[in-house]
Each structure stands twice: as structure tokens, then as C-alpha cells.
Scaffold this active site. Structure first.
Site, PDB file in Angstrom:
ATOM      1  N   ASP A  98       0.858  -0.940  -0.226  1.00 24.51           N
ATOM      2  CA  ASP A  98      -0.091  -0.036  -0.020  1.00 24.51           C
ATOM      3  C   ASP A  98       1.004   1.165   0.117  1.00 24.51           C
ATOM      4  OD1 ASP A  98      -2.452   1.718   0.442  1.00 24.51           O
ATOM      5  OD2 ASP A  98      -3.137   0.049   1.464  1.00 24.51           O
ATOM      6  N   ASP A 200      -2.673   4.683  -2.660  1.00 22.01           N
ATOM      7  CA  ASP A 200      -3.699   5.561  -1.805  1.00 22.01           C
ATOM      8  C   ASP A 200      -4.221   6.755  -2.257  1.00 22.01           C
ATOM      9  OD1 ASP A 200      -5.404   5.415   0.902  1.00 22.01           O
ATOM     10  OD2 ASP A 200      -4.077   7.125   1.507  1.00 22.01           O
ATOM     11  N   GLU A 255      -6.232   4.013  -6.078  1.00 22.15           N
ATOM     12  CA  GLU A 255      -7.584   4.442  -5.523  1.00 22.15           C
ATOM     13  C   GLU A 255      -7.928   5.680  -5.732  1.00 22.15           C
ATOM     14  OE1 GLU A 255      -9.276   4.671  -1.011  1.00 22.15           O
ATOM     15  OE2 GLU A 255      -7.350   5.417  -1.262  1.00 22.15           O
ATOM     16  N   HIS A 329     -11.122  -2.389   3.265  1.00 23.34           N
ATOM     17  CA  HIS A 329     -10.982  -1.913   4.919  1.00 23.34           C
ATOM     18  C   HIS A 329     -11.831  -0.601   5.049  1.00 23.34           C
ATOM     19  CE1 HIS A 329      -8.225   0.318   2.570  1.00 23.34           C
ATOM     20  NE2 HIS A 329      -8.177   1.291   3.540  1.00 23.34           N
ATOM     21  N   ASP A 330     -12.432   0.069   4.000  1.00 22.96           N
ATOM     22  CA  ASP A 330     -12.916   1.423   4.216  1.00 22.96           C
ATOM     23  C   ASP A 330     -14.573   1.206   4.115  1.00 22.96           C
ATOM     24  OD1 ASP A 330     -10.855   2.954   4.834  1.00 22.96           O
ATOM     25  OD2 ASP A 330     -10.452   3.440   2.627  1.00 22.96           O
TER      26      ASP A 330
END
Length: 558
Positions: A98, A200, A255, A329-330
């Protein structure tokens, strides 16, 4: 269409804090992951996307990085990382890191230097502005975690920009030194042997020149959407490709909140000048509310979901590549959100959702526990929550009178990011086999019913269904590369589509409701083979009545 290994892969996301704790401190760690690689090998996945494991004060669970080339103390050491990487590679599993480079932690050495003085060599690594002449903030942008996007720093009597927490100052990507330092760091990891990066909020790295005020002003994610896809973002990513990504055979996904279909064609280009694919979020907003964003108890309208997914499937065909996912995870747990987590329908609807997404064109992502049909936790006390976003919005919305505490708690139960962050349910022992200690966040009470050990033993489990879907993707090229065509566009219960490639055809049919639904199997699929079905149906001709949450896939070769 050009064949590439990352198109044919299935990615599994690990949120390390909640995956497996090897030393009893209640926090998942790298050695815990290494110990579970055989489980992932059995599931059949090809790539692990590892949420951040870098050194961090953990204001935002590791997305605030203080050292990109060191490991978070709670997760272990760099030796542990190297061992995990080597073991994964031995088992044929790749590791995707990440990469969080829109911002750092305010405890990163670059920021510590940057805030010292206006002429510090690192000053320009971040975005500093004085107050406006009337003493107000530099502009009216809001932070995604509520409140304004500016924090005052008295050392130099100026403000720094943070689109997230005030402990996450935004990097100034317009500074070539910042870009070079980031590329050097990426090359360091690539040299170590990692296989790629999930990036990210990468669509935010290029800010609009002059940082102008925006309508409607401070409103978290609204600002986010206007600050995405800035004027130099593609230029910077092409530079990243030349100076870092091309130095290895990488997998990359950006993302890209606020990304449009047209922008995605630039990010995820088939000429591979930027990224391999993007995460878009339109289907994650399908049950949002105009006033309160995701903080609502609204249920989605299936027609809206189909419209969005169809637009992305058709829109990127032959031009770029899709990422396929229901949860991460969000996001809350998909079976609780899009399926039905009651005892009667949890397993059936989890399998239906998996069928729907895995048969589309793109690279599927499985989030830890999704392959078990793990559900939302439904905390009923605010003190059980750990997520900074959930806690901040609870305070903001209840204090401003926008919502009553009772209603906001209902919204948190359905939508909080903590729903996905409860510990992985390994077995029916204490703390679900996640830890011998006290877990950092509570374990879901249903772990005795829903856990990996029990599902590995049961050939009809959700786990084995995912395993079969992943295996089918490896066996049949058409599942990866076939052209997508939607059916039943206006139906409120049924999501159905075909895939075609040369002489082969696939039909996927899913009932998204808890009622029976009638469907007509197209004549061209007469005598077709059933590849997978979640309810054991044997007859697939003419008009059939689907059971609640039923799904099947038919395959025909001329």
C-alpha cells in the site's frame, strides 16, 4: 486484448492489524500473516494487497506514515517482512504494498524539518499558506475526516494543508524533489522484491493551482471530489512509471476517489503508461444520501447498482481495465450491505454476491473474511468504535443537530469502517483464534458460527465456493477476457449478464432479493453446462423461478 498476468490474478486484501496476531499483544502482525499463507494458497489467490505496514503513529491506522522504509513496531521487524515476502514468493503468491504518498505523518522527518522555518530545505515538501488578509483560513476546503483542511502552525505563523487528519499533512507533488524522493523509496521496495503498489488516494496528488475556494465550502468528501484529478496527475504518474514502476514487472492499482469513467481511461490505460487499473467508488455510493453522504440507513436500488457497474464494464472494455470489489477496509461488510446477513440467507447471499462480481471483466479483489461471509458487527456503544472517521462524524452530526445520537448510531452500525476491521475469524476458540490476548477491537460475536476452521471442513461453505470461483477464472479465459453484455437492465431483483469470446458464451444470473424472481434463460444457452450454482439447481431451460438470492453461471461452447 492483450493478455497480462495481473488481469488473470485474484487479489486478497489483508488489513494486518486485524488478520492474525502471533505474539498475543492483541494486534495482528507480519508473522501472523506468514503463518496463514497456506490458507491463502488453498483459497487460490495470486496476490496479497497489504494495507500499510510502515512505521506510523497510527492516527489513521497506518495511513499516516512516519518512515516509508521501516516497519511499524506492532507489526514486527524488517526481517519479519523479508521472511513473509520470501515465503509468499515460494508459494507463488505476490505482494502488493500500500503506497500512501498524497500525505505523510506530521511525525515524518520531512515534515519535522518543513515546519521549522520558511527557508528550511524541506519547507516546500508540503503545502503552506498564510491566512487570508481578513485572518480567515487560506481557503474553504474541508478535511475528509470533518472540519477544515487547514491546520495552524505557530512556529512560522502559517497553515498547512491536510485533506485528511491534521496529523496527515499533504505532500507538495509540484516539487520535483518530493517526486524523486518518492520514486527512490518505491525503487527501494521493488529492489527488495515486492510486486507492485496499491496507491492510496492517488487521484489527489496534483492540487489545483492557486488552491481556490470551492462551492459549497467545508464539507469533507465534497472538497475531496473537487480536488481530485488535478492538472498534473497524469504527468506525475507517467514520470512514476518511467522512474520506478518500469524497473520491475509490477501490478498497480490507484485508489481514485472522485474518478470519472473518462479519467479512468487515462489512469488505467492499455498502453500501460500509468497504472494497470483503478478503484472507482461510484458503486460504493449507490446507497448514499445527498445530505449526509454515507451516513444513512438507506438501502440501495439494484437498478442503480446495475447501471453503474454496466457503465464501467462497457466503458473500459478494450480501453482500460476494471478492479472488481464489494468490500475493503473502508467499507462495511458486503453480505450485510448488499446481501442478507440473517441466518437463513447469509451463506446463500454471500455466494450470490461472489458469483456476480467474479464473473465480470476485471481483476477481482477479496477482502479478508469476505470469503467466509463475515458480517457487520453492529456495535451499539460509541466506545466500541476505533475508527477516527466514525467517531469524528458522530460528534459533528449529533452536536450540530443534523442527527439524533440514536439515528447516528444506527448509521454507524451499517456504515462504519470498523465493520470490516474486526478480527479475522479463524476458529471457534476464544477471540476467534485471532489472538491469545485482548484484541485491539472487539471480535464479532458470531465467530462460533462463522469461522475458517469450520468452513475448511465443509465442502458447501462460502470459502469453498470462493475457491471454486477463483479456480474457474484460471480455467476459462472467457471469464477474464470475454465481452460483457447486460440483461434485465430494469429488473428490480435480477442482475444478469452474458460474456462472449470467440465461440464461447457465459450467462450469469443473480437474484439480489429475498423473494422469488422469474427469469427466462436465453434460447442460445439451451443445453449449456452449469459452471457453478449456489443452490444446486439442475434445470436451466426456458422460464425458471429463482429462489431468494439464487445465482448460477452457464457456459456454452459452439
Amino acid at each position: 486484448m492483450e493478455k497480462r498476468w495481473w488481469k488473470e490474478s485474484v487479489v486478497y486484501q489483508i488489513y494486518p492489524r486485524s488478520f492474525c496476531d502471533s505474539n498475543g499483544d492483541g494486534i495482528g502482525d507480519l508473522n501472523g500473516i506468514t503463518g496463514k499463507l497456506d490458507y491463502l494458497k488453498e483459497l487460490g489467490i495470486d496476490v496479497i494487497w497489504l494495507s500499510p505496514v510502515y512505521k506510523s503513529p497510527n492516527d489513521d491506522n497506518g495511513y499516516d506514515i512516519s518512515d516509508y522504509q521501516a516497519i511499524m513496531d506492532e507489526f514486527g521487524t524488517m526481517e519479519d517482512f523479508d521472511r513473509m515476502l520470501a515465503t509468499a514468493h515460494e508459494k507463488g503468491i505476490k505482494i502488493m504494498m500500500d503506497l500512501v504518498v498524497n500525505h505523510t505523518s506530521d511525525e515524518h522527518k520531512w515534515f519535522i524539518e518543513s515546519r521549522k522555518s520558511t527557508d528550511n530545505p524541506y519547507r516546500d515538501y508540503y503545502i503552506w499558506r498564510p491566512a487570508k488578509e481578513d485572518g480567515s483560513l487560506p481557503n474553504n476546503w474541508g478535511s475528509c475526516f470533518s472540519g477544515p483542511a487547514w491546520e495552524y502552525d505557530k512556529t512560522t505563523d502559517m497553515y498547512f494543508l491536510h485533506l485528511f487528519s491534521k496529523k496527515q499533512p499533504d505532500l507538495n507533488w509540484d516539487n520535483p524533489a518530493v517526486r524523486q524522493d518518492v520514486f527512490d523509496m518505491m525503487n527501494w521496495w521493488l529492489k527488495k522484491g515486492v510486486d507492485g503498489f496499491r496507491m492510496d488516494v492517488i487521484s489527489l496528488i496534483s492540487k489545483e493551482p492557486g488552491l481556490p475556494d470551492k462551492e459549497p465550502g467545508i464539507n469533507g468528501y465534497a472538497t475531496f471530489n473537487v480536488s481530485a484529478n488535478g492538472p498534473h496527475v497524469h504527468e506525475y504518474l507517467q514520470e512514476m512509471r518511467q522512474k520506478a514502476l518500469n524497473n520491475a514487472d509490477t501490478i498497480t492499482v490507484g485508489e481514485c476517489s472522485g474518478v470519472t469513467l473518462e479519467e479512468a481511461k487515462k489512469y488505467a490505460r492499455s498502453d500501460e503508461k500509468e497504472l494497470n487499473m483503478v478503484f472507482q467508488f461510484e458503486h460504493m455510493d449507490v446507497d448514499s444520501d445527498e445530505k449526509a453522504g454515507k451516513w444513512t440507513t438507506r438501502k440501495m436500488d439494484l437498478r442503480d447498482l446495475k447501471k453503474i457497474l454496466t457503465r464501467w464494464q462497457k466503458g473500459l472494455q478494450d480501453i482500460a481495465w476494471n478492479s472488481l470489489y464489494w468490500e475493503n477496509h473502508d467499507q462495511p461488510r458486503s453480505v450485510s450491505r448488499f446481501g442478507n446477513d440473517s441466518d437463513e440467507y447469509r451463506e446463500i447471499s454471500a455466494k450470490m454476491l461472489a458469483t456476480c462480481i467474479h464473473m465480470m471483466q476485471g481483476t477481482p479483489y477479496v477482502y479478508q473474511g469476505e470469503e467466509l461471509g463475515m458480517t457487520n458487527i453492529y456495535f451499539d456503544k460509541l466506545e466500541d468504535y476505533r475508527d477516527i472517521e466514525s467517531i469524528n462524524y458522530f460528534e459533528e452530526f449529533t452536536e450540530s443537530g443534523l442527527m439524533t445520537p440514536e439515528h447516528m448510531m444506527k448509521c454507524l452500525m451499517l456504515r462504519s469502517r470498523d465493520n470490516a476491521r474486526t478480527p479475522m475469524q479463524w476458529d471457534d476458540s476464544k477471540q476467534a483464534g485471532f489472538t491469545d490476548g485482548e484484541p485491539w477491537i472487539k471480535v464479532n460475536q458470531n465467530y462460533k458460527k462463522i469461522n475458517a476452521a469450520q468452513q475448511l471442513e465443509d465442502p458447501d461453505s462460502v470459502f469453498h465456493y470462493y475457491q471454486k470461483l477463483i479456480r474457474l477464472r484460471k480455467e476459462k479465459d472467457i471469464i477474464v477476457y470475454g465481452e460483457f453484455e447486460p440483461l434485465y437492465r430494469e429488473d428490480e431483483q435480477i442482475f444478469a449478464y452474458t460474456r462472449k469470446q470467440d465461440q464461447e458464451k457465459l450467462l450469469t444470473v443473480c437474484n439480489f432479493s429475498d423473494k422469488n424472481a422469474e427469469v427466462e434463460v436465453p434460447e442460445e444457452f439451451k443445453g449449456a453446462e452449469c459452471l457453478i450454482t449456489n443452490l444446486g439447481r439442475k434445470e436451466f431451460e426456458g422460464k425458471i423461478v429463482l429462489n431468494p438470492y439464487e445465482a448460477f453461471v452457464l457456459y456454452y461452447k459452439h
